[in-house]
Design an enzyme around this catalytic site. Structure first.
Site, mmCIF file in Angstrom:
data_model
loop_
_atom_site.group_PDB
_atom_site.id
_atom_site.type_symbol
_atom_site.label_atom_id
_atom_site.label_comp_id
_atom_site.label_asym_id
_atom_site.label_seq_id
_atom_site.Cartn_x
_atom_site.Cartn_y
_atom_site.Cartn_z
ATOM 1 N N SER A 1 0.873 -1.182 0.000
ATOM 2 C CA SER A 1 0.000 0.000 0.000
ATOM 3 C C SER A 1 0.903 1.223 0.000
ATOM 4 O O SER A 1 1.529 1.527 1.018
ATOM 5 C CB SER A 1 -0.870 0.035 1.258
ATOM 6 O OG SER A 1 -1.582 -1.153 1.411
ATOM 7 N N LYS B 1 0.941 5.872 7.983
ATOM 8 C CA LYS B 1 1.522 5.953 6.635
ATOM 9 C C LYS B 1 0.415 6.076 5.579
ATOM 10 O O LYS B 1 0.467 6.938 4.699
ATOM 11 C CB LYS B 1 2.376 4.689 6.428
ATOM 12 C CG LYS B 1 2.964 4.482 5.069
ATOM 13 C CD LYS B 1 2.163 3.534 4.196
ATOM 14 C CE LYS B 1 1.973 2.156 4.741
ATOM 15 N NZ LYS B 1 1.264 1.270 3.816
ATOM 16 N N LYS C 1 -7.182 1.779 -2.377
ATOM 17 C CA LYS C 1 -6.731 1.371 -1.043
ATOM 18 C C LYS C 1 -6.793 2.550 -0.059
ATOM 19 O O LYS C 1 -7.172 2.387 1.101
ATOM 20 C CB LYS C 1 -5.305 0.799 -1.125
ATOM 21 C CG LYS C 1 -4.665 0.476 0.196
ATOM 22 C CD LYS C 1 -5.310 -0.699 0.915
ATOM 23 C CE LYS C 1 -4.640 -0.940 2.261
ATOM 24 N NZ LYS C 1 -5.243 -2.043 3.008
HETATM 25 P P1 NAD Z 1 5.709 -5.862 7.548
HETATM 26 O O1 NAD Z 1 6.508 -4.718 8.061
HETATM 27 O O2 NAD Z 1 5.285 -6.940 8.479
HETATM 28 O O3 NAD Z 1 6.501 -6.573 6.324
HETATM 29 C C1 NAD Z 1 7.303 -5.901 5.402
HETATM 30 C C2 NAD Z 1 8.449 -6.816 5.011
HETATM 31 O O4 NAD Z 1 9.242 -6.144 4.026
HETATM 32 C C3 NAD Z 1 9.379 -7.151 6.188
HETATM 33 O O5 NAD Z 1 9.584 -8.558 6.242
HETATM 34 C C4 NAD Z 1 10.662 -6.400 5.842
HETATM 35 O O6 NAD Z 1 11.842 -7.056 6.321
HETATM 36 C C5 NAD Z 1 10.597 -6.393 4.333
HETATM 37 N N1 NAD Z 1 11.426 -5.345 3.730
HETATM 38 C C6 NAD Z 1 11.475 -4.024 4.054
HETATM 39 N N2 NAD Z 1 12.367 -3.380 3.275
HETATM 40 C C7 NAD Z 1 12.867 -4.319 2.425
HETATM 41 C C8 NAD Z 1 13.845 -4.282 1.403
HETATM 42 N N3 NAD Z 1 14.466 -3.142 1.081
HETATM 43 N N4 NAD Z 1 14.118 -5.433 0.733
HETATM 44 C C9 NAD Z 1 13.487 -6.594 1.056
HETATM 45 N N5 NAD Z 1 12.569 -6.696 2.042
HETATM 46 C C10 NAD Z 1 12.271 -5.577 2.716
HETATM 47 O O7 NAD Z 1 4.453 -5.217 6.831
HETATM 48 P P2 NAD Z 1 3.056 -5.922 6.454
HETATM 49 O O8 NAD Z 1 2.128 -5.789 7.611
HETATM 50 O O9 NAD Z 1 3.326 -7.261 5.846
HETATM 51 O O10 NAD Z 1 2.539 -4.900 5.325
HETATM 52 C C11 NAD Z 1 3.049 -4.886 3.998
HETATM 53 C C12 NAD Z 1 2.178 -3.947 3.177
HETATM 54 O O11 NAD Z 1 0.836 -4.448 3.174
HETATM 55 C C13 NAD Z 1 2.119 -2.517 3.746
HETATM 56 O O12 NAD Z 1 2.097 -1.589 2.701
HETATM 57 C C14 NAD Z 1 0.807 -2.519 4.523
HETATM 58 O O13 NAD Z 1 0.256 -1.214 4.622
HETATM 59 C C15 NAD Z 1 -0.045 -3.439 3.661
HETATM 60 N N6 NAD Z 1 -1.141 -4.119 4.366
HETATM 61 C C16 NAD Z 1 -0.959 -4.639 5.617
HETATM 62 C C17 NAD Z 1 -2.029 -5.253 6.277
HETATM 63 C C18 NAD Z 1 -1.879 -5.819 7.662
HETATM 64 O O14 NAD Z 1 -2.912 -6.105 8.305
HETATM 65 N N7 NAD Z 1 -0.678 -6.011 8.178
HETATM 66 C C19 NAD Z 1 -3.284 -5.345 5.637
HETATM 67 C C20 NAD Z 1 -3.424 -4.853 4.345
HETATM 68 C C21 NAD Z 1 -2.342 -4.227 3.718
#
Ligand code: NAD
Length: 294
Positions: free
Chosen positions: A95, A238, A170
């Site tokens: 997102s 964010k 979104k």
């Molecule tokens: P998270 O922080 O748990 O996961 C992000 C992952 O990306 C981590 O494992 C991190 O190590 C990795 N990462 C970060 N920088 C990186 C890089 N440069 N290279 C490789 N890997 C890298 O976040 P999340 O909760 O999984 O959310 C991911 C996306 O999905 C976000 O944009 C969030 O807004 C969206 N989202 C989350 C949810 C939720 O309930 N958690 C629901 C819908 C949408």
């Protein structure tokens, strides 16, 4: 299909697992080695960089926190752009700001890459079940090529318009969720202060017009004071900052969103940014000097 999956956090890890279970051939990458090991245990190959993953697959998917992370993974050293080739498909499921999706697509298109922005809604439980809602921006031919893959991770995948439209959708989703959580919090504070059991209030109203997915998901947790994420307040901040920025660019006033954003920022200042966004009620609990419990 040969798929690269980059970003194995709360959402990406279960989404990648579902792709493996559906028989796809996965190469995974994250800066954190632990989830890579876990996925390798299920049969995925471990990538060494976004560029290496990209050059080895037909489709690369990213699931990263925010716009700067996507830009780093695409444009940074050993990034997706370095490994990209004509005909590659790239689906960013993070997102992020719609303007950044447009910017990234423009650069990748110069190398003949077809990109979609495809953020999701539903949170970790739906990511585990493979039932997230997927909102997609991009061209229809590419959407049709990856639709079956998207439907392994989600129960719906709707093409809403050109590149960036998925993330605009979104942002609309996140505005509605944030304002719902604030409304729920105000209502529960009122019930508690007025001496009516908040669980009874929930049970009485959930079947009526005030009933909602937010109410059903969040009230049982907040009554236990359980704010384990789920969806972290810092990620919702964010999204609402991206919503404010986009709204200002498009001249679309969103005053209630800006108030909820300020409440979330107050919680961040109070060290609660890692709590679930249902923890927004703690803002009200502090100013009302009460805890909502049954
Ligand atoms: P998270 O922080 O748990 O996961 C992000 C992952 O990306 C981590 O494992 C991190 O190590 C990795 N990462 C970060 N920088 C990186 C890089 N440069 N290279 C490789 N890997 C890298 O976040 P999340 O909760 O999984 O959310 C991911 C996306 O999905 C976000 O944009 C969030 O807004 C969206 N989202 C989350 C949810 C939720 O309930 N958690 C629901 C819908 C949408």
């Amino acid at each position: 299909m040969k798929i690269g999956f980059i970003g194995l956090g709360i959402m990406g890890r279960p989404m990648a697992k579902n792709l493996i279970k559906a028989g796809h051939d996965l190469i995974v990458y994250d800066i954190n080695p632990a989830p890579m090991d876990e996925l390798a245990g299920m049969g995925a190959k471990k990538g060494t960089s976004p560029a290496q993953v990209t050059s080895a697959v037909e489709l690369v998917i990213t699931m990263l926190p925010n716009s700067p992370d996507v830009k780093a993974v695409v444009f940074g050293a050993k990034g997706i752009l370095e490994g990209a080739y004509k005909g590659l498909m790239y689906v960013d499921m993070s997102s992020i700001a719609p303007g950044v999706s447009i910017e990234v697509e423009k650069e990748l298109a110069k190398k003949g890459v077809k990109m979609l922005d495809a953020p999701v809604s539903g949170g970790e439980p739906k990511a585990i079940d493979g039932t997230v809602a997927i909102m997609v921006g991009g061209d229809e031919a590419t959407f049709n090529k990856v639709k079956d893959v998207l439907l392994v991770m989600g129960s719906s995948a709707v093409l809403v318009g050109a590149i960036g439209s998925g993330n605009t959708t979104k942002l609309a989703n996140q505005i509605i969720v944030a304002i719902n959580i604030a409304g729920m919090s105000e209502a529960m504070i009122l019930a508690q202060k007025a001496g009516v059991n908040p669980r009874k209030v929930f049970e009485a109203i959930r079947g009526g017009l005030a009933g909602s997915t937010v109410l059903n998901a969040k009230v049982p947790l907040l009554l236990e004071g359980n704010f384990k994420p789920g969806f972290r307040i810092e990620l919702h901040i964010k999204d609402l900052m991206n919503a404010m920025e986009t709204a200002h660019l498009k001249d679309a006033p969103i005053p209630i969103t800006s108030q909820v954003l300020e409440m979330m920022c107050a919680l961040r200042a109070d060290g609660k940014e890692k709590d679930d966004h249902g923890g927004l009620i703690q803002f009200y609990e502090k100013i009302a000097n009460v805890q909502v419990r049954d």
